[in-house]
Motif scaffolding. Structure first.
Motif, PDB file in Angstrom:
ATOM      1  N   LEU A  67     -29.253  17.083 -82.644  1.00 27.48           N
ATOM      2  CA  LEU A  67     -29.311  15.846 -83.427  1.00 27.48           C
ATOM      3  C   LEU A  67     -29.333  16.115 -84.927  1.00 27.48           C
ATOM      4  N   PHE A  68     -29.967  17.207 -85.330  1.00 26.29           N
ATOM      5  CA  PHE A  68     -30.116  17.455 -86.765  1.00 26.29           C
ATOM      6  C   PHE A  68     -29.177  18.541 -87.273  1.00 26.29           C
ATOM      7  N   ASN A  75     -26.111  18.646 -88.421  1.00 22.93           N
ATOM      8  CA  ASN A  75     -25.426  18.416 -89.703  1.00 22.93           C
ATOM      9  C   ASN A  75     -26.385  18.481 -90.876  1.00 22.93           C
ATOM     10  N   LYS A  76     -27.583  17.973 -90.682  1.00 27.93           N
ATOM     11  CA  LYS A  76     -28.556  17.985 -91.772  1.00 27.93           C
ATOM     12  C   LYS A  76     -29.055  19.412 -92.027  1.00 27.93           C
ATOM     13  N   ALA A 111     -26.451  21.124 -94.076  1.00 27.50           N
ATOM     14  CA  ALA A 111     -26.463  20.712 -95.485  1.00 27.50           C
ATOM     15  C   ALA A 111     -27.631  21.363 -96.225  1.00 27.50           C
ATOM     16  N   THR A 150     -30.521  13.495 -99.753  1.00 29.55           N
ATOM     17  CA  THR A 150     -31.020  13.936 -98.448  1.00 29.55           C
ATOM     18  C   THR A 150     -32.473  14.386 -98.623  1.00 29.55           C
ATOM     19  N   TYR A 160     -36.938  17.755 -93.973  1.00 25.35           N
ATOM     20  CA  TYR A 160     -36.211  18.571 -93.000  1.00 25.35           C
ATOM     21  C   TYR A 160     -36.722  20.003 -92.987  1.00 25.35           C
ATOM     22  N   GLN A 190     -23.325  13.859 -96.418  1.00 23.71           N
ATOM     23  CA  GLN A 190     -24.634  13.791 -95.759  1.00 23.71           C
ATOM     24  C   GLN A 190     -25.505  12.683 -96.328  1.00 23.71           C
ATOM     25  N   CYS A 235     -25.394   9.334 -94.643  1.00 24.69           N
ATOM     26  CA  CYS A 235     -25.700   9.238 -93.214  1.00 24.69           C
ATOM     27  C   CYS A 235     -27.084   8.667 -92.951  1.00 24.69           C
ATOM     28  N   LEU A 254     -30.505   8.498 -91.501  1.00 26.50           N
ATOM     29  CA  LEU A 254     -31.113   9.187 -90.356  1.00 26.50           C
ATOM     30  C   LEU A 254     -30.114   9.430 -89.234  1.00 26.50           C
ATOM     31  N   TRP A 255     -28.970   8.776 -89.309  1.00 28.89           N
ATOM     32  CA  TRP A 255     -27.967   8.926 -88.251  1.00 28.89           C
ATOM     33  C   TRP A 255     -27.501  10.378 -88.187  1.00 28.89           C
ATOM     34  N   PRO A 256     -27.504  10.982 -86.989  1.00 31.33           N
ATOM     35  CA  PRO A 256     -27.263  12.429 -86.913  1.00 31.33           C
ATOM     36  C   PRO A 256     -25.810  12.865 -87.150  1.00 31.33           C
ATOM     37  N   PHE A 257     -24.829  11.966 -86.955  1.00 27.92           N
ATOM     38  CA  PHE A 257     -23.442  12.460 -87.015  1.00 27.92           C
ATOM     39  C   PHE A 257     -22.650  11.788 -88.135  1.00 27.92           C
ATOM     40  N   TYR A 258     -21.521  12.383 -88.506  1.00 28.51           N
ATOM     41  CA  TYR A 258     -20.663  11.805 -89.540  1.00 28.51           C
ATOM     42  C   TYR A 258     -19.774  10.725 -88.934  1.00 28.51           C
TER      43      TYR A 258
END
Lengths: 427, 234
Positions: A160-161, A163-164, A167, A180, A185, B97, B100, B102-106
């Motif tokens: 779930l995380f 991508n974050k 980054a 962000t 995170y 990013q 986004c 809190l949404w996990p995807f692009y």
């Protein structure tokens, strides 16, 4: 084929099944965040945190918690957050804080264990915690469920995380500047790492955890060039190496943790070569796949050479016969029996070890016993018995002992006593 | 109303005070260059503008509906990035990013934006290539494409040509100038290259003991500008 595999690797035994399942999940989790840690220059945080976990385990042991995980987990998470935070705010204090926290908790932990331990086998407990030895093979059901639950949670969180995390790893300042919440995170990553460390202690022990976290990531980074490919590859590598290491150690009787780490090391060497070749000849995926295969081949080769346990002729039937097992399995079974003797009360058991005496703390008398030690002679288990009539052999003589298992109280802990015992001296 | 106004700003880190009473503003479409000697506080100012650090005094006031986290940022390269295994696509997409939450995807829109910005920087052929294997100039273009994904209004470029050869430097300046003139993106650039400042900047902020803020012509006509130019030509 399946029967052959079952027989070679003891796959029909619940403790081996549990070990394989938990081992795969833990190594998968450990490898996921490895890439991030290596790239953020936090490779040694795993080492530091495992020392903290050791200290926490010692405190939990002294306070006599039934489920020590409830204490170890929060304590380690707290220290993880402290360490990562220190690494960010001030450059110089970063690794110093890791050093201070890890050394301090190691020292305090060992001190507490020495002062207040209720266990009869102190060095053994410490040794198991530091090197894992066979603790993955002696998991209790609670440990199994907890490990499965936490591993699945870690994997879900990572997906779930993903991508974050990318980054925040690639460019913290940029991520922060464009809105962000990097700090949150980072805390999150720290907490997940702490969970992984506590889980992985069961698999390889506190001292070898770093290897489980960073080796697969480093190997994958030699060959692959996108973040996604590196992440997937390190997960695959980690699982392959752990499986190979576990199976080999079960069959060949080597310590689980160091066997797994050796496989990780060999993989790293192979992948470094593949990486070199790749720059020359522009092949990557086939070469990497071939390397994985080579590791598995290596594992199966070493398995096929393993010694078969010596068969000892005896007309009696035993519920637990340690002579029919190889070294690792016998050791794991014996430690299951000595840790929870009540579960095995009344069973007929046969085992091999050296003759010796153990002190009964209640009346300070020496009891005759069969003592099983591991290869490093730091861990040992005792089975007391009493056989009036025939004379006892000299201390240290190898004997085969059989009898009916009866749990007895020795001080604060349960010990194993064999009723109606008989022994034979091995030449 | 300007896009960004600094009011009586004091800069410093720890106990060290770098400079006091700094005032300047940036309007939509302008090209502000920040110059000054090493250690004069340029990097601290950049960190304050990005909201990574609180100024020691004074305020930075965004205007015209700009939020402080809507500044696109082209950072100086860090050590971490030198051997980072990631493709151009992964890096440019990570610029989205901020949208986004809190949404996990692009989203599809994010991916389209990343693709468009890769094309705008002339990187389409390199999309699947690994970042660490690109040349210095290509790497800077990748980071610029990422910054464009984050915002379309204000760009903050921290020494965008350091370490580039003359041809790449010229290309980079050309790109930045195009963004400023054709796409009307406001640019703040930290640089040591006074020739470029004279050619491209609409305004100049000189940071030092006596800070100076003015238009391009005002700066190069001033004693300070004149002095600094001669110094850097020696």
């Amino acid at each position: 084929m399946f029967d052959y595999l079952c027989a070679t690797f003891y796959l029909d035994q619940p403790m081996v099944q549990n070990a394989l399942l938990v081992g795969v999940l833990i190594s998968l989790c450990a490898s996921l965040l490895g890439v991030t840690l290596v790239l953020k220059r936090f490779s040694l945080i795993g080492d530091g945190l495992s020392h903290v976990a050791f200290g926490a385990m010692a405190i939990a042991g002294v306070l006599n918690f039934t489920h020590d995980m409830y204490f170890i987990l929060p304590a380690t998470i707290l220290c993880a957050i402290l360490m990562l935070r220190a690494g960010q705010n001030t450059v110089i204090m970063g690794d110093a804080v890791v050093a201070i926290l890890s050394v301090a908790s190691l020292a305090i932990g060992y001190l507490l264990v020495n002062l207040f331990s209720s266990s009869t086998n102190l060095t053994g407990d410490v040794c198991t915690t530091l090197f894992g030895s066979t603790s993955i093979l002696t998991l209790k059901p609670f440990d199994v469920y907890l490990s499965i639950g936490l591993s699945l949670a870690v994997i879900a969180i990572f997906v779930l995380f993903y991508n974050k995390i990318f980054a925040c790893t690639f460019d913290e300042d940029f991520a922060r500047a464009t809105g962000t919440p990097v700090t949150i995170y980072n805390f999150f990553i720290a907490a997940v790492i702490a969970v992984i460390i506590v889980l992985a202690m069961k698999l390889v022990g506190a001292l070898l955890i770093s290897a489980l976290i960073i080796f697969p990531a480093l190997s994958a980074m030699r060959v692959f060039r996108s973040f996604l490919a590196v992440t997937i590859c390190s997960a695959v590598l980690s699982v392959v190496c752990s499986l190979a290491g576990l199976l080999v150690s079960i069959v060949a009787g080597t310590p689980v943790g160091s066997t797994i780490v050796c496989f990780d090391l060999v993989t790293f060497a192979i992948f470094s070569l593949v990486g070199l070749a790749r720059r020359r000849f522009r092949v990557s995926l086939p070469a990497a796949a071939a390397a994985c295969l080579a590791i598995l081949m290596l594992a199966s080769c070493s398995c096929s050479k393993s010694p078969t346990p010596p068969a000892v002729a005896d007309n009696e039937v035993y519920d637990i016969d340690l002579l029919q097992q190889n070294e690792t399995m016998a050791w794991a079974l014996a430690s299951n029996v000595t840790q929870t003797p009540d579960d095995y009360a009344g069973m007929r058991i046969r085992l091999a070890g050296r003759f010796g005496h153990v002190k009964n703390p209640e009346n300070n008398q020496d009891m005759p016993a069969c003592i099983i030690t591991d290869a490093t002679a730091c861990c040992q288990m005792q089975f007391e018995f009493d056989q009036t009539g025939s004379p006892y052999p000299a201390e240290g003589t190898r004997i085969i002992l059989s009898g009916k298992l009866t749990p007895v109280m020795r001080g604060k802990t349960k010990a194993c006593y064999l009723e109606n015992a008989s022994f034979t001296v091995v030449q | 109303m300007s896009l960004l106004t600094a009011n009586n700003l004091t800069l410093g880190y720890g106990d060290r005070l770098l400079l006091k009473g700094l005032n300047f503003s940036v309007n939509e479409g302008e090209f502000l260059c920040i110059v000054g000697e090493n250690g004069s506080g340029k990097s601290t100012l950049v960190r304050c503008l990005l909201g990574l650090q609180k100024p020691a005094g004074g305020v930075i006031q965004p205007g015209e509906g700009l939020a402080l986290n809507q500044i696109g940022y082209l950072p100086q390269q860090t050590v971490v990035q030198k051997d980072f295994p990631a493709t151009v696509w992964e890096i440019v997409l990570s610029g989205c990013q901020g949208h986004c939450g809190l949404w996990p995807f692009y989203s599809k829109a994010d991916k389209a934006l990343a693709k468009a910005n890769i094309a705008r920087m002339g990187l389409t052929e390199l999309t699947r290539r690994c970042y660490r294997e690109l040349s210095g100039g290509q790497q800077q273009r990748v980071l610029l494409a990422r910054a464009l994904c984050a915002t379309r209004r204000l760009m903050l470029l921290d020494e965008p040509v350091s370490g580039l050869d003359p041809r790449m430097t010229a290309e980079m300046y050309h790109l930045i100038d195009k963004l400023n003139h054709q796409e009307k993106i406001t640019v703040i650039m930290v640089t040591h290259d006074l020739a470029a400042v004279r050619e491209y900047a609409s305004h100049v902020l000189h940071i030092g003991k006596k800070p100076l803020f003015g238009t391009n012509q005002e700066y190069f006509a001033s004693d300070l500008g004149h002095h600094f130019t001669t110094l850097s030509q020696m």
